[in-house]
Design a protein around this motif. Structure first.
Motif: not given
Length: 405
Positions: A93-108
């Motif tokens: 979207p024009a007012d949003q920067t795309p982000e790629e979800r990252t998963y750390g070792f502490d993520s469910a």
């Protein structure tokens, strides 16, 4: 593209982008629900017909959402480039920067993926992404929550770890220990003062492997991940803790840690001996206490087996003459010193020691690897801990010895 066309395109891009991301949120909800169904289906009272119908509906909805998202991306790519068959790009979207979800070792998500990988179960799309992003550079590291569970249970089953000075330093470590300091001395005015020895000595700890192999049938694949994690961490931690405790007490120092049994060569100057046919006396206990330098009293405790406590020490209790053994809140004290019970101490023997003078090191977290044994149709899980220890002050350990002859 003129200004009017640019404005129309930007407006369209916002609408398509917002629709795409709303669809993405719903896809994530669907994948989360599918993961939950995997657990619910193992319940004894699970309504399998209802869960099957719900699963089919969710899979169909997810496919529809993904197809529509792909159509939107294709349409947006055509409008943006003005060419058919050009490279498709993902627009935010024009007012949003795309982000790629990252998963750390502490993520469910990573924890779920790690446990399901051990169980040789299929991973959901979310778990696949978490597994690939988190293990991309470091390999399959044990999840933070699982590692914390193991460490907590190791300390629970090996309470001596909380009594010694435990380090967590990677690799070999050299530790400076303060020994006996020289006394102060009088000084004649204007005469030179000769420096005295600092009393510091160094001990070096390495890392020895302590391993435990656990086996379970293929039915592990039907377990809920929480139940599997609890079972696995308990089995591994209990066995590793048992061996760590045995090392702190009786380690030989050869290809393993050195325990308090090897702190001294036992003799009249550091131990009290009871004849083979004799019984423990109150004077024996007092003599043992007298052998321990007063500087260690604050951190000293007795270590003995439960059998030794109740067959040798308890009979000495005489309220009219002494208060040798005292019981407070389920804990035992001998002349005020706390008593730690451990069956790895030989019967009719005991130690009086300041365990904080034992230096230990666990250079890395416990690791768990798995394999499948075709000959047994069973899963094998190997837990491994690195540990080393050594008593740093020989005079901080005194022993009650039962003569062999």
């Amino acid at each position: 593209m003129n200004n009017n066309k640019q404005m129309i395109f930007n407006s369209f891009r916002r609408r398509v982008g917002l629709q795409f991301f709303a669809g993405a949120d719903r896809v994530t909800e669907i994948e989360t629900r599918l993961a939950a169904i995997r657990t619910e289906m193992d319940a004894p009272d699970a309504d399998l017909d209802a869960l099957t119908a719900e699963t089919d509906s969710l899979i169909a909805e997810r496919k529809s959402l993904l197809d529509k998202a792909e159509q939107r991306r294709t349409l947006l790519g055509k409008i943006g480039s003005g060419e058919v068959g050009s490279e498709m790009r993902r627009f935010a979207p024009a007012d949003q920067t795309p982000e790629e979800r990252t998963y750390g070792f502490d993520s469910a998500e990573y924890r779920s993926a790690w446990l399901h990988t051990l169980m040789r179960c299929d991973l959901t799309d979310v778990e696949q992404r978490a597994w690939s992003t988190a293990t991309g550079s470091a390999g399959p590291v044990i999840p933070t929550q699982t590692a914390n569970q193991i460490l907590q249970k190791v300390h629970q089953y090996a309470p001596l770890l909380d009594k010694i000075t435990l380090l967590h330093v990677p690799g070999n470590v050299t530790y400076a220990v303060e020994g006996e300091e020289p006394d102060a001395a009088y000084h004649t005015e204007n005469e030179a003062i000769a420096p005295a020895e600092t009393g510091l000595t160094s001990i070096t700890l390495s890392a020895y492997e302590i391993v435990k192999l656990v086996q379970i049938s293929k039915s592990v694949q039907k377990m809920a991940i929480d139940a599997f994690e609890s079972w696995l961490t308990d089995m591994v931690a209990k066995k590793l803790a048992k061996q760590i405790t045995a090392t702190i007490l009786n380690g030989t120092g050869s290809k393993q840690g050195k325990g308090i049994e090897k702190a001294n060569t036992w003799g009249a100057g550091n131990s009290v001996s009871v004849a083979k046919a004799g019984t423990l006396t109150t004077q024996n206990v007092l003599d043992l206490i007298a052998l321990l330098p007063g500087g260690y009293d604050a951190g000293a405790c007795f270590l003995m087996s439960k059998k030794t406590l109740f067959t040798d020490f308890m009979p000495l209790q005489d309220k009219s003459k002494n208060d040798l053994v005292r019981i407070e809140g389920g804990s035992y004290y001998v002349y005020g010193y706390p008593v730690l019970l451990d069956e790895r101490v030989a019967d009719h023997e005991a130690y009086l020691a300041d365990l904080s003078t034992v230096i230990g090191n666990m250079p890395e977290d416990v690791t768990i690897t798995s394999d499948f044994d075709l000959t047994k149709n069973a899963f094998l899980f190997l837990g491994c801990a690195m540990f080393d220890c050594t008593p740093s002050q020989a005079d901080a350990v005194r022993k009650l010895v039962k003569a062999a002859s």
